[in-house]
Design an enzyme around this catalytic site. Sequence first.
Site, PDB file in Angstrom:
ATOM      1  N   SER A 176     -46.047 -43.980 -28.112  1.00  0.00           N
ATOM      2  CA  SER A 176     -46.490 -44.105 -29.516  1.00  0.00           C
ATOM      3  C   SER A 176     -47.650 -44.151 -29.656  1.00  0.00           C
ATOM      4  O   SER A 176     -48.672 -43.552 -28.842  1.00  0.00           O
ATOM      5  CB  SER A 176     -45.700 -45.362 -30.043  1.00  0.00           C
ATOM      6  N   ASN A 177     -48.490 -44.823 -30.839  1.00  0.00           N
ATOM      7  CA  ASN A 177     -49.867 -44.697 -31.117  1.00  0.00           C
ATOM      8  C   ASN A 177     -50.166 -46.133 -31.626  1.00  0.00           C
ATOM      9  O   ASN A 177     -49.137 -46.741 -32.436  1.00  0.00           O
ATOM     10  CB  ASN A 177     -50.263 -43.500 -31.678  1.00  0.00           C
ATOM     11  N   ARG A 178     -51.358 -46.223 -32.573  1.00  0.00           N
ATOM     12  CA  ARG A 178     -51.606 -47.618 -32.807  1.00  0.00           C
ATOM     13  C   ARG A 178     -51.393 -47.709 -34.457  1.00  0.00           C
ATOM     14  O   ARG A 178     -51.933 -48.807 -34.927  1.00  0.00           O
ATOM     15  CB  ARG A 178     -53.230 -47.866 -32.804  1.00  0.00           C
ATOM     16  N   SER A 179     -50.953 -46.791 -35.011  1.00  0.00           N
ATOM     17  CA  SER A 179     -50.832 -47.104 -36.420  1.00  0.00           C
ATOM     18  C   SER A 179     -49.950 -48.251 -36.712  1.00  0.00           C
ATOM     19  O   SER A 179     -48.742 -48.601 -36.149  1.00  0.00           O
ATOM     20  CB  SER A 179     -49.958 -45.796 -36.857  1.00  0.00           C
ATOM     21  N   ALA A 190     -48.500 -41.373 -38.625  1.00  0.00           N
ATOM     22  CA  ALA A 190     -49.324 -40.737 -37.264  1.00  0.00           C
ATOM     23  C   ALA A 190     -48.027 -40.494 -36.476  1.00  0.00           C
ATOM     24  O   ALA A 190     -47.300 -41.346 -35.552  1.00  0.00           O
ATOM     25  CB  ALA A 190     -50.315 -41.963 -36.565  1.00  0.00           C
TER      26      ALA A 190
END
Length: 231
Positions: free
Chosen positions: A21-24, A106
């Site tokens: 995943s990512n930091r959104s 994101a």
Amino acid sequence: MRLLITAGPTREPLDPVRFLSNRSSGKMGYALAAAAAARGHEVTLVSGPVALPSLEDAASGRISEKRPEVASTKNVQIVRVVTAADMLAAVKQHLATCDALIMAAAVADWRPVRVARRKMKKGEAQTMTLELKRTPDILKTIAPLKGQKLFIGFAAETHNVRAEAKRKLREKNLDLIVANDVTAPGAGFEVETNRVTIFDAHSEEQLPLLSKRDVAERILDRLEAKRKSGR
Ligand code: PMT
């Protein structure tokens, strides 16, 4: 207007306990949804997994444990999704009835090729190689369905911000793109503020450091002006 807004990250599972995943955090997309609803627009918010209070709880000050897949509050219907494929399906489902799409999510660009059904065991291994496959590009996939709708994208960049934003504006067939340098202090992921430049085919408007709600208001001003001028 009827607005379709995406927010938050997507999660691409690796096994039942792990994902890419990512930091959104979802703050930018939720700020857009709240600002649009307050202006009287009808909003469908397609949200990846976020830890924010839902819009209706935020409005009433309640924190809810229960997160139904589809919930609604005044002027906002929230559709919860997990993966990029889920988000694409939800966007496709709601696109026909919207006048404009704002892609603040994101979306993960890669997903594991294999998803293990059981938790992957470490054993004695010191390294591991994951094989990844591209997820669908949502904006590119739906570009043929654009018609008279307005499409707004975001560009999350760490370098060559202007050139990358202009490339994405063109390649994703967008009316506006909101570029944020996610390495700048107070901008991008997780924080309450953002510093963005809004591009269209002919102009660029650099905004100062603002709260995400104020950034959302400025984006909606531009969207409403484009809608009025018929482009
Ligand atoms: O959620 P927050 O913590 O508040 O953070 C806000 C934010 C940094 C996530 C937000 O401001 C932002 O920049 N969102 C877009 C993030 C992103 O994925 O940018 P990108 O440059 O990789 O993608 C360009 C555009 O294509 C985006 O509109 C994106 O939604 C879209 N996209 C990307 C990948 C993909 N597979 N399909 C897409 O449609």
